[in-house]
Design a protein around this motif. Structure first.
Motif, PDB file in Angstrom:
ATOM      1  N   SER A 231     -40.323 -19.680  -6.518  1.00 60.50           N
ATOM      2  CA  SER A 231     -40.623 -20.536  -5.361  1.00 60.50           C
ATOM      3  C   SER A 231     -41.052 -19.663  -4.197  1.00 60.50           C
ATOM      4  O   SER A 231     -40.419 -18.637  -3.915  1.00 60.50           O
ATOM      5  N   LEU A 232     -42.133 -20.064  -3.513  1.00 59.79           N
ATOM      6  CA  LEU A 232     -42.637 -19.309  -2.364  1.00 59.79           C
ATOM      7  C   LEU A 232     -42.513 -20.153  -1.105  1.00 59.79           C
ATOM      8  O   LEU A 232     -42.935 -21.315  -1.095  1.00 59.79           O
ATOM      9  N   ASP A 233     -41.968 -19.544  -0.058  1.00 66.66           N
ATOM     10  CA  ASP A 233     -41.810 -20.250   1.216  1.00 66.66           C
ATOM     11  C   ASP A 233     -42.907 -19.833   2.186  1.00 66.66           C
ATOM     12  O   ASP A 233     -43.266 -18.660   2.247  1.00 66.66           O
ATOM     13  N   THR A 234     -43.398 -20.812   2.959  1.00 69.38           N
ATOM     14  CA  THR A 234     -44.282 -20.534   4.082  1.00 69.38           C
ATOM     15  C   THR A 234     -43.573 -21.105   5.303  1.00 69.38           C
ATOM     16  O   THR A 234     -43.218 -22.280   5.295  1.00 69.38           O
ATOM     17  N   ALA A 238     -44.400 -26.549   3.359  1.00 66.15           N
ATOM     18  CA  ALA A 238     -43.821 -26.860   2.047  1.00 66.15           C
ATOM     19  C   ALA A 238     -43.572 -25.590   1.229  1.00 66.15           C
ATOM     20  O   ALA A 238     -44.283 -24.593   1.355  1.00 66.15           O
ATOM     21  N   THR A 239     -42.555 -25.657   0.380  1.00 66.62           N
ATOM     22  CA  THR A 239     -42.256 -24.575  -0.572  1.00 66.62           C
ATOM     23  C   THR A 239     -42.966 -24.907  -1.878  1.00 66.62           C
ATOM     24  O   THR A 239     -42.879 -26.028  -2.370  1.00 66.62           O
ATOM     25  N   VAL A 240     -43.694 -23.934  -2.418  1.00 67.18           N
ATOM     26  CA  VAL A 240     -44.434 -24.183  -3.657  1.00 67.18           C
ATOM     27  C   VAL A 240     -43.870 -23.329  -4.782  1.00 67.18           C
ATOM     28  O   VAL A 240     -43.311 -22.256  -4.542  1.00 67.18           O
ATOM     29  N   GLN A 241     -44.039 -23.817  -5.999  1.00 68.44           N
ATOM     30  CA  GLN A 241     -43.651 -23.035  -7.179  1.00 68.44           C
ATOM     31  C   GLN A 241     -44.910 -22.474  -7.819  1.00 68.44           C
ATOM     32  O   GLN A 241     -45.924 -23.187  -7.947  1.00 68.44           O
ATOM     33  N   VAL A 242     -44.842 -21.207  -8.225  1.00 70.41           N
ATOM     34  CA  VAL A 242     -46.001 -20.574  -8.850  1.00 70.41           C
ATOM     35  C   VAL A 242     -45.568 -19.732 -10.042  1.00 70.41           C
ATOM     36  O   VAL A 242     -44.431 -19.282 -10.122  1.00 70.41           O
ATOM     37  N   VAL A 243     -46.535 -19.527 -10.946  1.00 75.66           N
ATOM     38  CA  VAL A 243     -46.375 -18.536 -11.998  1.00 75.66           C
ATOM     39  C   VAL A 243     -47.678 -17.733 -12.001  1.00 75.66           C
ATOM     40  O   VAL A 243     -48.765 -18.308 -11.879  1.00 75.66           O
ATOM     41  N   ILE A 244     -47.557 -16.415 -12.072  1.00 76.81           N
ATOM     42  CA  ILE A 244     -48.748 -15.549 -12.007  1.00 76.81           C
ATOM     43  C   ILE A 244     -48.956 -14.881 -13.367  1.00 76.81           C
ATOM     44  O   ILE A 244     -48.052 -14.242 -13.906  1.00 76.81           O
ATOM     45  N   LEU A 245     -50.174 -15.040 -13.881  1.00 75.00           N
ATOM     46  CA  LEU A 245     -50.521 -14.513 -15.208  1.00 75.00           C
ATOM     47  C   LEU A 245     -51.589 -13.428 -15.075  1.00 75.00           C
ATOM     48  O   LEU A 245     -52.176 -13.244 -14.012  1.00 75.00           O
ATOM     49  N   ALA A 246     -51.861 -12.747 -16.174  1.00 69.99           N
ATOM     50  CA  ALA A 246     -53.007 -11.833 -16.230  1.00 69.99           C
ATOM     51  C   ALA A 246     -53.739 -12.097 -17.537  1.00 69.99           C
ATOM     52  O   ALA A 246     -53.115 -12.227 -18.591  1.00 69.99           O
ATOM     53  N   PHE A 255     -51.013 -20.101 -11.060  1.00 71.04           N
ATOM     54  CA  PHE A 255     -50.887 -21.545 -11.241  1.00 71.04           C
ATOM     55  C   PHE A 255     -49.793 -22.028 -10.297  1.00 71.04           C
ATOM     56  O   PHE A 255     -48.699 -21.466 -10.266  1.00 71.04           O
ATOM     57  N   VAL A 256     -50.117 -23.043  -9.519  1.00 69.38           N
ATOM     58  CA  VAL A 256     -49.190 -23.546  -8.510  1.00 69.38           C
ATOM     59  C   VAL A 256     -48.979 -25.048  -8.720  1.00 69.38           C
ATOM     60  O   VAL A 256     -49.902 -25.752  -9.132  1.00 69.38           O
ATOM     61  N   GLY A 257     -47.772 -25.512  -8.428  1.00 72.89           N
ATOM     62  CA  GLY A 257     -47.470 -26.939  -8.546  1.00 72.89           C
ATOM     63  C   GLY A 257     -48.305 -27.741  -7.566  1.00 72.89           C
ATOM     64  O   GLY A 257     -48.285 -27.482  -6.360  1.00 72.89           O
ATOM     65  N   ASP A 258     -49.052 -28.718  -8.083  1.00 70.32           N
ATOM     66  CA  ASP A 258     -50.053 -29.422  -7.285  1.00 70.32           C
ATOM     67  C   ASP A 258     -49.456 -30.222  -6.127  1.00 70.32           C
ATOM     68  O   ASP A 258     -49.989 -30.219  -5.014  1.00 70.32           O
ATOM     69  N   GLU A 259     -48.364 -30.915  -6.384  1.00 73.58           N
ATOM     70  CA  GLU A 259     -47.834 -31.849  -5.380  1.00 73.58           C
ATOM     71  C   GLU A 259     -47.460 -31.122  -4.084  1.00 73.58           C
ATOM     72  O   GLU A 259     -47.896 -31.487  -2.992  1.00 73.58           O
TER      73      GLU A 259
END
Length: 298
Positions: A231-234, A238-246, A255-259
């Motif tokens: 989870s990333l805070d700004t 809003a706080t967003v959830q992300v997963v980072i791939l290579a 990829f970030v949660g759209d809502e």
């Protein structure tokens, strides 16, 4: 699989003033939002740096339905080394071509009616000299790959992108999540991809409940996960959830949660002022000059 959409490409910038001039005055993009951070991002959005940094989103319209650029600025870093990974962003805008000419910005005609302009930092933009459409003018982002077949398989089979075109002879493929979205073009370069220190990141959104599935699939397929689901805070947003791939060539993919992202990415009417104020308050160039030092080169 729920609806996925292309969001933005992350560029590291060493000079915010010059960059703002290019994206605002030449390309004609708007400052959609500007955010300042006191310490590095948990998902390394600003690269492998711990210090103070900022994020400026620029584009032709709201992030809900436009592909935009994310400009990340690390206060102590003045320049980054370009690699061979990012090959360009293509957009339709005769206005941008006209702006470049008025500004005396170098333009190179690379095909009939298509001009190459270089953003500060060396990033290439391809401007098609056609009327800017009412929908998003950004057509595609082109990334270099070492093995086209392998990369197409990764993006289509694992990440669910539709293949729009492939040309084995030219070592090129065009993929995307929807007809009306910015496309991803993969271009074979016949050798290893060098990411330099300027390496970027391409971002997409998906329904939040898909994020754990994406992560699980990558684990199962033994693919690289740079940042497991986090989870990333700004501040104040809003706080967003992300997963980072290579991908197979090490291109970073977020990829970030759209809502939550739609909430976070709402246009800020004060975006322009926030950026201008931050640039005016940034005395790092003067500090380095006074101490007869150069800003770090990443």
């Amino acid at each position: 699989m729920g609806a996925r959409r292309a969001l933005h490409f992350v560029f590291k910038v060493g000079n915010r003033g010059q960059s703002a001039r290019f994206y605002r005055d030449l390309l004609g993009m708007r400052i959609l939002r500007h955010e300042e951070f006191e310490e590095g991002c948990k998902a390394t959005c600003n690269g492998p740096y711990d210090g103070k940094w900022s994020k400026t989103m620029v584009g032709y319209g709201p992030e809900d339905d436009h592909f935009v650029a994310e400009l990340t600025y690390n206060y102590g870093v003045g320049e980054y080394r370009l690699g061979s990974d990012f090959l360009g962003m293509t957009l339709l805008s005769s206005q941008a071509v006209s702006n470049a000419r008025k500004m005396g910005w170098p333009l190179k005609e690379v095909a009939k009616g298509i001009f190459e302009a270089e953003a500060p930092g060396g990033y290439k933009f391809y401007l098609e000299d056609k009327e800017q459409p009412k929908q998003d003018p950004v057509l595609k982002v082109t990334l270099a790959v070492s093995n086209l077949q392998k990369s197409v398989s990764y993006w289509s089979d694992l990440l669910g992108m539709k293949i729009y075109e492939t040309n084995e002879e030219k070592q090129r493929a065009l993929l995307g999540y929807a007809d009306n979205q910015c496309k991803l073009e993969l271009q074979g370069i016949g050798g290893a991809v060098d990411h330099g220190t300027a390496f970027g990141r391409i971002a997409f959104s998906c329904p939040k409940e898909e994020l754990p599935n994406i992560e699980a699939l990558m684990k199962k397929e033994k693919q690289k996960i740079l940042t497991p689901l986090v989870s990333l805070d700004t501040p104040g947003k809003a706080t967003v959830q992300v997963v980072i791939l290579a991908d197979p060539d090490g291109h970073e993919i977020c990829f970030v949660g759209d809502e939550a992202f739609r909430e976070l990415s709402k246009m800020d009417p004060n975006g322009n002022k926030l950026l201008d104020d931050a640039m005016a308050a940034d005395k790092s160039d003067e500090w380095f000059a006074k101490h007869k030092m150069q800003k770090a080169s990443a």
